[in-house]
Design a protein around this motif. Structure first.
Motif, PDB file in Angstrom:
ATOM      1  N   ASN A  98       0.805  -1.223   0.000  1.00 16.81           N
ATOM      2  CA  ASN A  98       0.000   0.000   0.000  1.00 16.81           C
ATOM      3  C   ASN A  98       0.839   1.275   0.000  1.00 16.81           C
ATOM      4  O   ASN A  98       0.290   2.374   0.029  1.00 16.81           O
ATOM      5  CB  ASN A  98      -0.928   0.006   1.219  1.00 16.81           C
ATOM      6  N   VAL A  99       2.169   1.139   0.002  1.00 17.26           N
ATOM      7  CA  VAL A  99       3.036   2.313  -0.057  1.00 17.26           C
ATOM      8  C   VAL A  99       3.805   2.295  -1.373  1.00 17.26           C
ATOM      9  O   VAL A  99       3.753   1.325  -2.131  1.00 17.26           O
ATOM     10  CB  VAL A  99       3.998   2.366   1.153  1.00 17.26           C
ATOM     11  N   SER A 100       4.533   3.357  -1.642  1.00 17.74           N
ATOM     12  CA  SER A 100       5.225   3.483  -2.926  1.00 17.74           C
ATOM     13  C   SER A 100       6.352   2.460  -3.064  1.00 17.74           C
ATOM     14  O   SER A 100       6.851   1.918  -2.074  1.00 17.74           O
ATOM     15  CB  SER A 100       5.806   4.891  -3.066  1.00 17.74           C
ATOM     16  N   LYS A 101       6.763   2.211  -4.302  1.00 15.83           N
ATOM     17  CA  LYS A 101       7.877   1.296  -4.563  1.00 15.83           C
ATOM     18  C   LYS A 101       9.145   1.789  -3.880  1.00 15.83           C
ATOM     19  O   LYS A 101       9.930   1.003  -3.340  1.00 15.83           O
ATOM     20  CB  LYS A 101       8.108   1.165  -6.073  1.00 15.83           C
ATOM     21  N   GLU A 102       9.356   3.093  -3.911  1.00 10.94           N
ATOM     22  CA  GLU A 102      10.535   3.668  -3.257  1.00 10.94           C
ATOM     23  C   GLU A 102      10.516   3.395  -1.761  1.00 10.94           C
ATOM     24  O   GLU A 102      11.527   3.015  -1.165  1.00 10.94           O
ATOM     25  CB  GLU A 102      10.590   5.173  -3.515  1.00 10.94           C
ATOM     26  N   LYS A 103       9.345   3.569  -1.139  1.00 15.79           N
ATOM     27  CA  LYS A 103       9.214   3.302   0.292  1.00 15.79           C
ATOM     28  C   LYS A 103       9.421   1.820   0.577  1.00 15.79           C
ATOM     29  O   LYS A 103      10.066   1.448   1.572  1.00 15.79           O
ATOM     30  CB  LYS A 103       7.830   3.745   0.773  1.00 15.79           C
ATOM     31  N   GLN A 104       8.901   0.965  -0.282  1.00 17.33           N
ATOM     32  CA  GLN A 104       9.079  -0.472  -0.097  1.00 17.33           C
ATOM     33  C   GLN A 104      10.557  -0.838  -0.085  1.00 17.33           C
ATOM     34  O   GLN A 104      11.012  -1.626   0.753  1.00 17.33           O
ATOM     35  CB  GLN A 104       8.357  -1.233  -1.214  1.00 17.33           C
ATOM     36  N   GLN A 105      11.315  -0.268  -1.004  1.00 18.03           N
ATOM     37  CA  GLN A 105      12.748  -0.548  -1.065  1.00 18.03           C
ATOM     38  C   GLN A 105      13.448  -0.103   0.212  1.00 18.03           C
ATOM     39  O   GLN A 105      14.330  -0.799   0.729  1.00 18.03           O
ATOM     40  CB  GLN A 105      13.355   0.144  -2.283  1.00 18.03           C
ATOM     41  N   PHE A 149       4.026  10.839  -1.340  1.00 13.97           N
ATOM     42  CA  PHE A 149       4.867  11.528  -0.368  1.00 13.97           C
ATOM     43  C   PHE A 149       6.097  12.089  -1.073  1.00 13.97           C
ATOM     44  O   PHE A 149       6.757  11.390  -1.843  1.00 13.97           O
ATOM     45  CB  PHE A 149       5.311  10.565   0.738  1.00 13.97           C
ATOM     46  N   ARG A 150       6.382  13.351  -0.790  1.00  8.68           N
ATOM     47  CA  ARG A 150       7.592  13.983  -1.314  1.00  8.68           C
ATOM     48  C   ARG A 150       8.382  14.582  -0.155  1.00  8.68           C
ATOM     49  O   ARG A 150       7.935  14.535   0.987  1.00  8.68           O
ATOM     50  CB  ARG A 150       7.217  15.062  -2.335  1.00  8.68           C
ATOM     51  N   LYS A 151       9.553  15.137  -0.448  1.00  2.88           N
ATOM     52  CA  LYS A 151      10.379  15.744   0.595  1.00  2.88           C
ATOM     53  C   LYS A 151      10.778  17.149   0.175  1.00  2.88           C
ATOM     54  O   LYS A 151      11.020  17.407  -1.007  1.00  2.88           O
ATOM     55  CB  LYS A 151      11.632  14.902   0.851  1.00  2.88           C
ATOM     56  N   ASN A 152      10.859  18.044   1.182  1.00  4.67           N
ATOM     57  CA  ASN A 152      11.333  19.388   0.874  1.00  4.67           C
ATOM     58  C   ASN A 152      12.859  19.379   0.756  1.00  4.67           C
ATOM     59  O   ASN A 152      13.497  18.325   0.880  1.00  4.67           O
ATOM     60  CB  ASN A 152      10.840  20.408   1.918  1.00  4.67           C
ATOM     61  N   GLU A 153      13.451  20.521   0.521  1.00  2.94           N
ATOM     62  CA  GLU A 153      14.895  20.577   0.278  1.00  2.94           C
ATOM     63  C   GLU A 153      15.725  20.149   1.479  1.00  2.94           C
ATOM     64  O   GLU A 153      16.914  19.834   1.349  1.00  2.94           O
ATOM     65  CB  GLU A 153      15.301  21.996  -0.133  1.00  2.94           C
ATOM     66  N   TYR A 154      15.097  20.107   2.660  1.00  2.00           N
ATOM     67  CA  TYR A 154      15.804  19.696   3.871  1.00  2.00           C
ATOM     68  C   TYR A 154      15.478  18.258   4.270  1.00  2.00           C
ATOM     69  O   TYR A 154      15.925  17.784   5.307  1.00  2.00           O
ATOM     70  CB  TYR A 154      15.461  20.642   5.021  1.00  2.00           C
ATOM     71  N   GLY A 155      14.659  17.591   3.464  1.00  2.00           N
ATOM     72  CA  GLY A 155      14.357  16.187   3.718  1.00  2.00           C
ATOM     73  C   GLY A 155      13.091  15.913   4.496  1.00  2.00           C
ATOM     74  O   GLY A 155      12.794  14.760   4.813  1.00  2.00           O
ATOM     75  N   LYS A 156      12.304  16.961   4.818  1.00  2.00           N
ATOM     76  CA  LYS A 156      11.060  16.726   5.559  1.00  2.00           C
ATOM     77  C   LYS A 156       9.975  16.233   4.607  1.00  2.00           C
ATOM     78  O   LYS A 156       9.677  16.890   3.608  1.00  2.00           O
ATOM     79  CB  LYS A 156      10.585  18.000   6.256  1.00  2.00           C
TER      80      LYS A 156
END
Length: 237
Positions: free
Chosen positions: A24-31, A69-76
């Motif tokens: 149920n989460v993204s492929k990137e998160k799964q990895q 889900f994305r991240k800002n320039e500081y990783g949040k």
């Protein structure tokens, strides 16, 4: 309104259930989850994201496949849809804060430490306040300060780009106040005593107090949402 969600991390999640929840989460998160050496770290990370997804699905009626889900320039991490969230985990618990305004949350299990390390991390005024406490309460007070500082940094969303000594917490007033460069920061701090043996703080960038909605969830509730109900009923968590 700030929604604060908790979930206790089970010691073991059935492998089939875990793998199905991961779908149920993204492929990137799964990895990322599969790279964890400690499986309980993977549980914490997965459950934290599923708490946010649950809110978006059930409260904002957003289909899970539309959530990214994305991240800002500081990783949040952040999502669209006009909400802000933050996740924290420690020991057996995961906590999540969700609000219309930028928010940060930090939970820490109270553990024995050498209180002298506070001098390295805390502002002089904070260290003086800490040493003024009874010796048997100094460790808990250390984690009280630590969670407030972490929640503030996470609410700002710049991570360790904000030096930990660049602001200080005033605990002597009725409402906890944060000062930076001699000025009071326009934030609101919530200190919650909800779980024995843990300290929890939440910081909102909205300067006035907001209503809190607090709920503790079970893994079964996430399974009922993200998995086929028959499947989840026939598996152990």
């Amino acid at each position: 309104m700030i929604e604060i969600l908790f979930i206790k991390v089970p010691s073991k999640i059935d492998e089939h259930v875990f793998n199905s929840l991961i779908s149920n989460v993204s492929k990137e998160k799964q990895q990322t989850l599969f790279r964890y050496v400690n499986v309980k770290d993977a549980y914490r990370s997965l459950l934290g994201e599923l708490l946010v997804r649950k809110y978006l699905i059930q409260i904002l009626n957003i289909p899970n496949e539309k959530i990214s889900f994305r991240k800002n320039e500081y990783g949040k991490p952040f999502v669209d849809f006009g909400i802000h969230f933050n996740i924290s985990h420690s020991g057996d618990w995961v906590a999540c804060a969700i609000s219309n305004y930028p928010v940060g949350i930090d939970i820490e299990r109270i553990s024995e430490i050498d209180i002298k390390i506070a001098e390295q991390f805390f502002h002089e005024n904070e260290y003086i306040w800490l040493l003024s406490k009874e010796q048997n309460s100094q460790v808990a007070s250390f984690f009280e300060l630590w969670t407030i500082k972490e929640s503030y940094i996470k609410a700002i969303g710049k991570g360790m780009h904000i030096p930990i000594h660049s602001f200080w917490i005033d605990k002597k007033q009725i409402q906890t106040v944060i000062y930076k460069q001699g000025k009071k920061e326009p934030v609101t701090i919530y200190e919650l005593e909800l779980i024995e043996g843990y300290k929890l703080s939440c910081c909102s960038l909205f300067p006035s107090a907001m209503d809190l909605s607090i709920a503790t969830l079970q893994v079964e509730e996430l399974c009922n949402l993200f998995l086929d109900s028959t499947f989840s009923e026939n598996n152990n968590f």
